[in-house]
Motif scaffolding. Structure first.
Motif, short mmCIF file in Angstrom:
data_model
loop_
_atom_site.label_atom_id
_atom_site.label_comp_id
_atom_site.label_asym_id
_atom_site.label_seq_id
_atom_site.Cartn_x
_atom_site.Cartn_y
_atom_site.Cartn_z
N ALA A 31 0.69 -1.20 -0.05
CA ALA A 31 -0.08 -0.14 -0.21
C ALA A 31 0.82 1.18 -0.08
N PHE A 32 0.35 2.12 -0.57
CA PHE A 32 0.80 3.66 -0.36
C PHE A 32 0.70 4.09 1.09
N GLY A 33 -0.18 3.84 1.95
CA GLY A 33 -0.33 4.39 3.34
C GLY A 33 -0.95 5.71 3.09
N ILE A 34 -1.76 6.18 2.11
CA ILE A 34 -2.60 7.16 2.18
C ILE A 34 -3.88 6.77 1.62
N GLU A 35 -4.97 7.13 2.42
CA GLU A 35 -6.26 6.56 2.29
C GLU A 35 -6.89 7.00 0.98
N THR A 36 -6.75 8.21 0.47
CA THR A 36 -7.41 8.59 -0.78
C THR A 36 -6.77 7.76 -2.00
N LEU A 37 -5.50 7.39 -1.73
CA LEU A 37 -4.85 6.74 -2.95
C LEU A 37 -5.12 5.20 -2.83
N ASP A 38 -5.00 4.81 -1.63
CA ASP A 38 -5.20 3.33 -1.44
C ASP A 38 -6.40 2.70 -1.65
N ARG A 39 -7.64 3.85 -1.41
CA ARG A 39 -8.92 3.09 -1.97
C ARG A 39 -9.24 3.11 -3.47
N MET A 40 -8.16 3.33 -4.24
CA MET A 40 -8.33 3.24 -5.71
C MET A 40 -8.17 1.64 -6.10
N PHE A 41 -7.45 1.12 -5.01
CA PHE A 41 -7.23 -0.47 -5.14
C PHE A 41 -8.14 -1.33 -4.32
N ARG A 42 -8.75 -2.37 -5.03
CA ARG A 42 -9.71 -3.24 -3.93
C ARG A 42 -9.22 -3.86 -3.00
N HIS A 43 -7.88 -4.35 -3.30
CA HIS A 43 -7.16 -5.21 -2.29
C HIS A 43 -5.86 -4.87 -1.98
N GLY A 44 -5.32 -3.56 -2.29
CA GLY A 44 -4.04 -3.34 -2.32
C GLY A 44 -3.34 -3.12 -3.58
N ILE A 45 -2.20 -2.69 -3.54
CA ILE A 45 -1.34 -2.81 -4.98
C ILE A 45 -0.86 -4.14 -5.25
N GLU A 46 -1.11 -5.00 -6.10
CA GLU A 46 -0.81 -6.33 -6.30
C GLU A 46 0.83 -6.38 -6.39
N ARG A 47 1.51 -6.96 -5.56
CA ARG A 47 2.81 -7.23 -5.46
C ARG A 47 3.35 -8.17 -6.67
N GLY A 48 2.57 -9.27 -7.09
CA GLY A 48 2.95 -10.02 -8.09
C GLY A 48 2.50 -9.55 -9.41
N ALA A 75 7.13 -1.95 -1.67
CA ALA A 75 6.88 -3.33 -1.80
C ALA A 75 7.71 -4.39 -1.35
N ALA A 76 9.01 -4.11 -1.27
CA ALA A 76 10.16 -5.07 -1.01
C ALA A 76 10.31 -5.09 0.82
N SER A 77 10.70 -6.22 1.32
CA SER A 77 10.87 -6.18 2.63
C SER A 77 12.37 -5.53 2.86
N ASP A 78 12.60 -5.21 4.14
CA ASP A 78 14.05 -4.28 4.41
C ASP A 78 15.23 -4.85 4.06
N GLN A 79 15.29 -6.26 4.08
CA GLN A 79 16.51 -6.86 3.82
C GLN A 79 16.72 -7.56 2.35
N SER A 80 15.69 -7.28 1.40
CA SER A 80 15.56 -8.15 0.28
C SER A 80 16.45 -7.22 -0.87
N LEU A 81 17.01 -7.93 -1.83
CA LEU A 81 17.65 -7.11 -2.90
C LEU A 81 16.64 -6.73 -3.96
N ILE A 82 16.78 -5.64 -4.44
CA ILE A 82 16.56 -4.90 -5.61
C ILE A 82 17.03 -4.95 -6.64
N LEU A 83 16.57 -5.55 -7.83
CA LEU A 83 17.50 -5.94 -9.23
C LEU A 83 17.18 -4.66 -9.92
N TRP A 84 18.13 -4.04 -10.58
CA TRP A 84 17.75 -3.07 -11.75
C TRP A 84 18.50 -3.35 -12.81
#
Length: 262
Positions: A31-48, A75-84
């Motif tokens: 989620a974004f953590g902003i109510e007005t934005l998060d309500r645009m998505f029914r079940h949160g922003i899909e991770r997959g 979207a990522a956990s604190d310790q996970s890698l981000i590939l660019w």
């Protein structure tokens, strides 16, 4: 410093990790953590899923890049890698990711693995493989402009890989125009004014963000401030002042006047 590896090394690492990959990871959302934005998505922003981010103009490349990094961090956990994964030409046009700039936006360069590819085809091949690497929190995919290989079929393959592994794929589209593909969300990002933190120092990065495609619901427009220390967004009203793009790349050229609609 961020790590740069070649495609051959990436595939070798994937082969060594393949035994630990789940063929059907549990689906989840962020989620974004902003109510007005998060309500645009029914079940949160899909991770997959595949999420596409465009720079409105050439001068907005830094802002679009910063926004993608912020989404990846949410979207990522604190310790996970981000590939660019980036095409060489994109780096030539906009510069190489800069460690102090990455830290400024909240990304520890030690979490970032950068793969430089000669062609957009190699970028997409590496992306499909990278989505299955154990420990990956997010994959940022940055081909340049509108390559023919990034068509509906290719984007559907990316979407399927993201769904199977529950790893988000963020398509960073610089120098590109929107075309038909399988992206779940599509964002148009412009630079926005940042409020100084004092002594004329730049404040938090601010993004003018327009959601122009949402397969889960409605679209909309927000001015979002990114607080990098806590990895949180805040919705703000438009501010007067200098435009301060997120500094993940070298400072872009001064943007030209004018707008574009989609």
């Amino acid at each position: 410093m961020a790590t740069t590896v070649d495609l051959t090394a990436l595939r070798r690492d994937i082969a060594s990790l393949s035994a630990g990959i789940s063929p059907a990871a549990k689906r989840s959302a962020f989620a974004f953590g902003i109510e007005t934005l998060d309500r645009m998505f029914r079940h949160g922003i899909e991770r997959g899923a595949v999420h596409e981010v465009f720079a409105d103009e050439a001068g907005d490349a830094g802002a679009a890049t910063g926004f993608v990094i912020a989404l990846a961090l949410r979207a990522a956990s604190d310790q996970s890698l981000i590939l660019w994964l980036e095409e060489d030409f994109a780096a030539q046009e906009h510069g190489f990711p800069y460690a102090p700039g990455l830290r400024h936006i909240g990304l520890d360069p030690q979490r970032l693995v950068i793969v430089r590819c000669a062609t957009p085809q190699d970028v997409l091949k590496a992306a499909a493989d990278s989505l299955g690497i154990r420990g990956t929190g997010a994959v940022i995919i940055a081909p340049w402009s509108n390559p023919k290989c990034l068509d509906l079929t290719a984007s559907r393959k990316l979407l399927l890989s993201a769904q199977q592994t529950n790893v988000p794929a963020f398509l960073l589209r610089l120098g590109a125009q929107p075309t038909e593909n399988a992206a779940t969300t599509r964002w148009l990002i412009r630079s926005a004014a940042s409020q100084s933190s004092g002594a004329n120092a730049p404040g938090h990065p601010v993004f003018d963000a327009t959601l122009i495609r949402n397969r889960q619901g409605m679209t909309g427009h927000w001015i979002l401030q990114w607080e990098s220390e806590d990895h949180v967004f805040r919705q703000i009203e438009p501010l007067s002042g200098n435009v301060v793009p997120a500094p993940a790349y070298r400072p872009p050229q001064t943007r030209k006047s004018g707008t574009r609609s989609y």
